[in-house]
Write an enzyme that holds these catalytic residues in place. Structure first.
Site, PDB file in Angstrom:
ATOM      1  N   LYS A  10      34.515   2.906 -18.324  1.00  0.00           N
ATOM      2  CA  LYS A  10      36.071   2.873 -18.364  1.00  0.00           C
ATOM      3  C   LYS A  10      36.632   4.346 -18.907  1.00  0.00           C
ATOM      4  O   LYS A  10      35.742   5.193 -19.443  1.00  0.00           O
ATOM      5  CB  LYS A  10      36.651   1.649 -19.014  1.00  0.00           C
ATOM      6  CG  LYS A  10      35.775   1.835 -20.393  1.00  0.00           C
ATOM      7  CD  LYS A  10      36.650   2.616 -21.552  1.00  0.00           C
ATOM      8  CE  LYS A  10      36.062   2.576 -22.806  1.00  0.00           C
ATOM      9  NZ  LYS A  10      36.746   3.628 -23.715  1.00  0.00           N
ATOM     10  N   ALA A  55      30.345  -2.668 -21.146  1.00  0.00           N
ATOM     11  CA  ALA A  55      30.216  -3.193 -19.716  1.00  0.00           C
ATOM     12  C   ALA A  55      28.936  -3.999 -19.385  1.00  0.00           C
ATOM     13  O   ALA A  55      29.021  -5.014 -18.791  1.00  0.00           O
ATOM     14  CB  ALA A  55      30.481  -1.834 -18.789  1.00  0.00           C
ATOM     15  N   ASP A  86      35.848  -3.479 -26.971  1.00  0.00           N
ATOM     16  CA  ASP A  86      36.515  -3.187 -25.499  1.00  0.00           C
ATOM     17  C   ASP A  86      35.496  -4.067 -24.534  1.00  0.00           C
ATOM     18  O   ASP A  86      35.703  -3.768 -23.331  1.00  0.00           O
ATOM     19  CB  ASP A  86      36.397  -1.858 -25.405  1.00  0.00           C
ATOM     20  CG  ASP A  86      35.111  -1.060 -25.588  1.00  0.00           C
ATOM     21  OD1 ASP A  86      34.117  -1.824 -25.894  1.00  0.00           O
ATOM     22  OD2 ASP A  86      34.846   0.184 -25.218  1.00  0.00           O
TER      23      ASP A  86
END
Length: 280
Positions: free
Chosen positions: A8, A126, A158
């Site tokens: 990201k 991720a 995140d």
């Protein structure tokens, strides 16, 4: 089961205040970037791995570990080598987190790590989010995105974003997420990974001075992209550039090359830039 966890970028990153729990409140817009991805394979029981042979041929030896109870085996391949305990990788932590709440079968994780470490692109986060989803599916757990996001937030600030993997406004530690529509189709997105510079998130926070932005993030995002250079800021740049002056030069170079907006992603060291796809 094979997946390709993408990274990201952060459009704006304002560090607002220090929290009583030691974390910081922030606001940012998370945007997925599929130009960089890892390969993650997870298999249950004695199922056959579809990636291990190729990984062994390309990387030679892999970093491998087996959990004390023997229920998880993890193998990690990385061109630069793996300098962390595989059982402390976020994909392994995803398995342990689910195993603490649900009955899971023995599993094997194979991770080809191509996303850079210490670049502010969230590659590890991720991997964690994708691992949660894949493990839950293999185990037959019927967990919705909200449940998976709540679990992911326990692994990292995140991580929850990658459960949704679409543009999301992030607040709190980054785990409070609201969908946000943004159209960048008129621009070419380029991501740059500086050689030999990995920034520790803890170091990036050290010395940062929390503050309210001059303009709220959403107000800036509604402005023309060409005005972002003045108003859309990443608060980590000041402290990170002070320690790594060469990074400031990368940002300057991107503007000289014609970018309408350039910034560091997350806590660095990666940069991204938006270039117009056509001249008006």
């Amino acid at each position: 089961m094979i997946g390709y966890p993408n990274v990201k970028i952060n459009l704006g990153l304002n560090v607002l205040r220090k929290r009583p729990d030691g974390y910081h409140d922030l606001e940012t817009l998370f945007v997925p970037y599929t130009g960089i991805s890892d390969t993650l394979e997870i298999i249950a029981g004695d199922d056959y791995s579809r990636t291990i042979k190729d990984l062994q041929e390309r990387y030679g030896s892999l970093a491998q570990a087996i959990s004390p109870d023997g229920k998880l085996m993890i193998s990690i391949a990385r061109a630069q080598g793996v300098d962390w305990d595989p059982l402390k990788d976020l994909t392994a932590k995803a398995y342990f987190l689910l195993a603490a709440q649900y009955e899971l079968p023995p599993m094997k994780i194979f991770l080809e790590k191509r996303s850079p470490v210490g670049a502010g692109l969230g590659g590890g986060s991720a991997d964690a989010a994708w691992a949660l989803r894949m493990i839950a599916q293999l185990a037959g757990l019927e967990l919705g995105k909200q449940e998976l996001a709540a679990l992911a937030a326990r692994l990292g600030s995140d991580c929850a974003f990658f459960v949704y993997n679409r543009p999301m406004l992030g607040s709190g530690r980054g785990e409070v997420l609201v969908p946000y529509d943004i159209d960048l189709s008129a621009y070419r997105l380029q991501v740059i990974i500086p050689d030999g510079v990995a920034v520790s998130t803890a170091d990036a926070y050290r010395g940062i001075v929390p503050r309210e932005p001059v303009k709220p993030l959403q107000e800036v995002l509604r402005q023309p992209v060409e005005s972002w250079k003045q108003d859309l800021v990443n608060d980590f740049e000041e402290t990170v550039f002070a320690k790594y002056p060469s990074l400031a030069g990368i940002k300057e170079d991107l503007y000289r090359e014609g970018a309408v907006y350039a910034a560091m992603s997350g806590s660095g060291s990666a940069f991204f830039a938006l270039f117009p796809t056509s001249k008006s």
